[in-house]
Design an enzyme around this catalytic site. Structure first.
Site: not given
Ligand code: PMP
Length: 361
Positions: A100, A168, A192
């Site tokens: 990520w 994040d 989450k």
């Molecule tokens: N950051 C993290 C730590 C994630 O786990 C995720 C999604 N699993 C995201 C960003 C991306 O999120 P989204 O699918 O809502 O764009």
């Protein structure tokens, strides 16, 4: 009974879902569903204001920080963080410890210069200590991902840096107390730990607002969002309503300190089984930075015996334990133990792991 160990969208507290169900056709005495309510109505305003006030209380958010509710998920914030914050110097530091943060760095590179603080890691199983980082003195901010959901790598420290920290926290938000004043910006997609997909929480220090690049779309513009109390356009009203109920549930269950205790206890149960299995279960992540939220492991060997893993998943499913399959990029098993997963549910998984070990070691 089904136990949902998904990585996200993930399990929500049953009490919250029941409350949603009870109020689905008549929200707070309005006679209509929250989904049918004008986002400009006083009824809805109260829902949004209460959610933000409860979040402020849960994290003890200082007055000089704004709370924004936006759409676009974590991925939207990969762009928004750069668009709003990189402009002051045109360059930013990225600490890439997993999938990520790597994606965030790639997105930010469209809007400025990205300095990779770490050499490219051979595998995402560690968080190199800060003394080894190569920070750019000119960086507008230092970006990292507190919990890498795919690899199960979670920071065990808050970096001490001069530039504002941008973090994040999508997959470990409200799972432990944090000192908000150490950050420039914190963000988290809801799906989450705090609610349904569709809403993203942004906590940003007010002096960092208003420095966005000219090309910033209005919908991602912190200044515009702040001026309009996150009501620049129609917000994800239903998601914000449910998130507000989750905040109340966290408050009623010991706050973030309570969530932290539960998370430690739950993850410890699973890691202990892994560690005491003589390599039958294998978690590739360095101990110090093992995630309390997402526990990835292989079965049979360090690279995984796919047949055994398939059997394990089938057995789990037969006992109602679902969504335990590892992310497609890493394979194996991943047990996500977000706030809504109970100790008893974790113990059920532990019992299955022990039985499976005994039958297949
Ligand atoms: N950051 C993290 C730590 C994630 O786990 C995720 C999604 N699993 C995201 C960003 C991306 O999120 P989204 O699918 O809502 O764009």
């Amino acid at each position: 009974m089904v136990i949902n160990f998904a990585a996200g969208p993930a399990k929500l507290p049953e009490e919250v879902l029941k409350e949603v169900q009870t109020n689905l056709l008549n929200c707070n005495g309005s006679g209509i569903s929250v989904m049918e309510m004008s986002h400009r109505s006083s009824n809805y305003a109260k829902i949004q204001e209460t959610a933000i006030a409860d979040l402020r209380e849960l994290l003890n958010i200082p007055q000089n920080y704004k709370v924004l509710l936006m759409q676009g998920g974590g991925t939207g914030q990969f762009a928004a963080s750069a668009l709003n914050l990189i402009g002051s110097t045109g360059t930013a530091d990225y600490v890439i410890t997993g999938s990520w943060s790597a994606k965030a760095a790639k997105e930010a590179a469209q809007y400025g210069k990205v300095n990779a603080v770490l050499p490219k890691l051979a595998s995402y199983t560690t968080v190199p200590r800060q003394s080894t980082w190569k920070l750019d003195p000119n960086a507008a901010y230092v970006y990292y991902c507190d919990n890498e959901t795919v690899e199960g790598v979670e920071f065990d420290f808050v970096p001490e840096v001069k530039a504002p920290l941008v973090v994040d926290m999508s997959s470990n938000f409200l799972s432990r107390p944090i000192d908000v004043s150490k950050f420039g910006m914190i963000y988290a997609g809801a799906q989450k730990n705090i609610g349904p997909a569709g809403v993203t929480v942004i906590i940003v220090r007010e002096d960092l607002i208003g420095k966005h690049l000219k090309v910033t779309p209005s919908i991602l513009n912190f200044e515009l969002m702040d001026k309009n109390n996150s009501l620049l356009n129609t917000p994800p009203t239903f998601g914000i309503y449910v998130m507000g109920l989750v905040f109340k549930w966290i408050k009623a269950n010991g706050g973030v300190a309570g969530m932290s205790q539960r998370s430690k206890a739950k993850s410890q149960i699973i890691y202990n089984i892994i560690d005491q299995s003589n390599g039958f279960y294998y978690c590739p992540v360095e101990r110090q930075v093992r995630s309390r939220m997402n526990v990835p492991f292989r079965i049979g060997s360090s690279t995984g015996n796919e047949q055994l893993e398939k059997e394990f998943l089938a057995k789990a499913e037969a006992e109602g334990m679902i969504q335990l399959k590892g992310h497609r990029s890493v394979g194996g098993i991943r047990a996500s133990l977000y706030n809504a997963i109970t100790l008893e549910e974790t113990q059920k998984l532990a019992k299955l792991m022990l039985e499976f070990y005994e039958n297949n070691k």
